[in-house]
Design an enzyme around this catalytic site. Sequence first.
Site, PDB file in Angstrom:
ATOM      1  CG  ASN A 123      -6.625  -0.567   0.979  1.00  0.00           C
ATOM      2  OD1 ASN A 123      -5.881  -0.198   0.071  1.00  0.00           O
ATOM      3  ND2 ASN A 123      -6.172  -0.958   2.150  1.00  0.00           N
ATOM      4  CG  HIS A 179      -3.140   3.791   1.558  1.00  0.00           C
ATOM      5  ND1 HIS A 179      -3.633   3.240   0.402  1.00  0.00           N
ATOM      6  CD2 HIS A 179      -3.167   2.800   2.491  1.00  0.00           C
ATOM      7  CE1 HIS A 179      -3.937   1.974   0.629  1.00  0.00           C
ATOM      8  NE2 HIS A 179      -3.661   1.680   1.882  1.00  0.00           N
ATOM      9  CB  CYS A 194      -0.945   0.021   1.189  1.00  0.00           C
ATOM     10  SG  CYS A 194      -2.112  -1.347   1.167  1.00  0.00           S
TER      11      CYS A 194
HETATM   12  O1  UT7 Z   1      -3.862  -0.679   3.519  1.00  0.00           O
HETATM   13  C1  UT7 Z   1      -3.115  -1.574   4.260  1.00  0.00           C
HETATM   14  C2  UT7 Z   1      -3.270  -1.337   5.694  1.00  0.00           C
HETATM   15  N1  UT7 Z   1      -4.524  -1.894   6.180  1.00  0.00           N
HETATM   16  C3  UT7 Z   1      -5.199  -1.226   7.056  1.00  0.00           C
HETATM   17  O2  UT7 Z   1      -4.865  -0.110   7.391  1.00  0.00           O
HETATM   18  C4  UT7 Z   1      -6.394  -1.912   7.692  1.00  0.00           C
HETATM   19  C5  UT7 Z   1      -6.409  -1.586   9.157  1.00  0.00           C
HETATM   20  N2  UT7 Z   1      -7.475  -2.227   9.882  1.00  0.00           N
HETATM   21  C6  UT7 Z   1      -8.779  -1.919   9.729  1.00  0.00           C
HETATM   22  O3  UT7 Z   1      -9.138  -1.139   8.885  1.00  0.00           O
HETATM   23  C7  UT7 Z   1      -9.772  -2.549  10.687  1.00  0.00           C
HETATM   24  O4  UT7 Z   1      -9.065  -3.222  11.703  1.00  0.00           O
HETATM   25  C8  UT7 Z   1     -10.761  -3.510  10.007  1.00  0.00           C
HETATM   26  C9  UT7 Z   1     -11.739  -2.722   9.163  1.00  0.00           C
HETATM   27  C10 UT7 Z   1     -10.015  -4.524   9.178  1.00  0.00           C
HETATM   28  C11 UT7 Z   1     -11.560  -4.247  11.078  1.00  0.00           C
HETATM   29  O5  UT7 Z   1     -12.213  -3.312  11.941  1.00  0.00           O
HETATM   30  P1  UT7 Z   1     -12.117  -3.466  13.510  1.00  0.00           P
HETATM   31  O6  UT7 Z   1     -12.950  -2.428  14.104  1.00  0.00           O
HETATM   32  O7  UT7 Z   1     -10.658  -3.491  13.865  1.00  0.00           O
HETATM   33  O8  UT7 Z   1     -12.795  -4.861  13.740  1.00  0.00           O
HETATM   34  P2  UT7 Z   1     -12.198  -6.156  14.427  1.00  0.00           P
HETATM   35  O9  UT7 Z   1     -11.214  -6.823  13.547  1.00  0.00           O
HETATM   36  O10 UT7 Z   1     -11.790  -5.814  15.816  1.00  0.00           O
HETATM   37  O11 UT7 Z   1     -13.489  -7.062  14.485  1.00  0.00           O
HETATM   38  C12 UT7 Z   1     -14.629  -6.676  15.259  1.00  0.00           C
HETATM   39  C13 UT7 Z   1     -15.719  -7.714  15.021  1.00  0.00           C
HETATM   40  C14 UT7 Z   1     -15.213  -9.145  15.178  1.00  0.00           C
HETATM   41  O12 UT7 Z   1     -16.237  -9.892  15.797  1.00  0.00           O
HETATM   42  P3  UT7 Z   1     -16.134 -10.287  17.351  1.00  0.00           P
HETATM   43  O13 UT7 Z   1     -14.858 -11.039  17.491  1.00  0.00           O
HETATM   44  O14 UT7 Z   1     -16.113  -8.955  18.065  1.00  0.00           O
HETATM   45  O15 UT7 Z   1     -17.348 -11.080  17.568  1.00  0.00           O
HETATM   46  C15 UT7 Z   1     -15.050  -9.604  13.759  1.00  0.00           C
HETATM   47  O16 UT7 Z   1     -15.191 -11.003  13.622  1.00  0.00           O
HETATM   48  O17 UT7 Z   1     -16.210  -7.592  13.688  1.00  0.00           O
HETATM   49  C16 UT7 Z   1     -16.172  -8.879  13.066  1.00  0.00           C
HETATM   50  N3  UT7 Z   1     -15.956  -8.703  11.643  1.00  0.00           N
HETATM   51  C17 UT7 Z   1     -16.959  -8.494  10.778  1.00  0.00           C
HETATM   52  N4  UT7 Z   1     -18.282  -8.419  10.939  1.00  0.00           N
HETATM   53  C18 UT7 Z   1     -19.037  -8.206   9.859  1.00  0.00           C
HETATM   54  C19 UT7 Z   1     -14.781  -8.667  10.961  1.00  0.00           C
HETATM   55  N5  UT7 Z   1     -15.014  -8.459   9.656  1.00  0.00           N
HETATM   56  C20 UT7 Z   1     -16.349  -8.346   9.520  1.00  0.00           C
HETATM   57  C21 UT7 Z   1     -17.192  -8.118   8.413  1.00  0.00           C
HETATM   58  N6  UT7 Z   1     -18.522  -8.051   8.631  1.00  0.00           N
HETATM   59  N7  UT7 Z   1     -16.715  -7.951   7.166  1.00  0.00           N
END
Ligand code: UT7
Length: 325
Positions: free
Chosen positions: A282, A252, A115
């Site tokens: 992204n 980005h 990225c």
């Molecule tokens: O460009 C390269 C660099 N990449 C980035 O900068 C990405 C950085 N990270 C992020 O943008 C975020 O961490 C994400 C968008 C990937 C995830 O958001 P989050 O608020 O950190 O969510 P999380 O991973 O802590 O997950 C929260 C909950 C989990 O459920 P439980 O364990 O709380 O029951 C996940 O299983 O959300 C769940 N979850 C989803 N639910 C519905 C994860 N993905 C999804 C989904 N739909 N697509």
Amino acid sequence: MAVIRSVIRGVGAYLPKRVMTNHDLARMVDTSDEWIKERTGIAERHIVADGEFTSDLGIAASRQALVRSGIDPIDIDLVICATATPDRTFPATAVRIQAGLGITKGAAFDVQAVCSGFVYALAIADNFLKTGQFKRAIVVGAEAFSRILDWEDRGTCVLFGDGAGAVVLEAQSQNGSREDRGILATRIRSDGRFEDLLYVDGGPGSTKTTGHLRMNGREVFRHAVQKISSVIEETLVMTGYAPDEIDLYVPHQANKRILDGIAKRLGIPEEKVVLTLAKHGNTSAASIPLALNQAFEDHRISEGKLLLMEAMGGGFTWGAALARW
Ligand code: UT7
């Protein structure tokens, strides 16, 4: 004192025709439009067609940038393509773009910084132009990330999209003052200790397969705001600019919450932030030039505007660039 600067002469972009919405994804994995919008800011993304490759996207974006620059392709002597999704293991996608544009002189190569690739490529091109080794460069960010996604992993497949953007740079003599046009500073960084937080689990030299993207999103998120903010601060210190002098913040596009966090930390108001996440997702190395192109088409960029670009990605790699249009 006169100095050579890499002036941005044109910008262009290309997005594949097919649009995949959050609702389409909700029919494929256990997710919802509300979750994706709320957690990321993404509503839809573009996806390449069968037989459509990263180089095709890069060529289309470069053609538009060249037309807008008024520079003939035969006068380009450097093509750098930032991509993590090359058409083939080799040759470089940049060489295919070079050939597609009818350029036969100079050099073409790819940059792999995921990225952060566009910021890396911009820094490399700028340094080549400043030393006088090349005169005119095309810097492309092009990705077909849909090809390396695990479409059963809701934690990653909802985040990414395909596309390409390109800028044409020309070495020009400037006064060496704060008002100079062109790239004023770049700063690139990496730290391989974080490889396991964001990577692809295959490769020609290990598994002999392409592999799929794997990410610990929460951990990446935790590092992003801090690392990006600090590299921006270093870039501003290098040039003596204050955050409130920035006309347009072109980050980005990974997650709206990350961008809001950085803008808040630096005191950059919302109206100066270019946001394309909702429509593009992204797009890795393509996201900054795609955002530049959007801002250009929306008449938010004009000669003299001071632009701040930044990115962070797998590696980790991260970096920032400051340029006056
Ligand atoms: O460009 C390269 C660099 N990449 C980035 O900068 C990405 C950085 N990270 C992020 O943008 C975020 O961490 C994400 C968008 C990937 C995830 O958001 P989050 O608020 O950190 O969510 P999380 O991973 O802590 O997950 C929260 C909950 C989990 O459920 P439980 O364990 O709380 O029951 C996940 O299983 O959300 C769940 N979850 C989803 N639910 C519905 C994860 N993905 C999804 C989904 N739909 N697509």
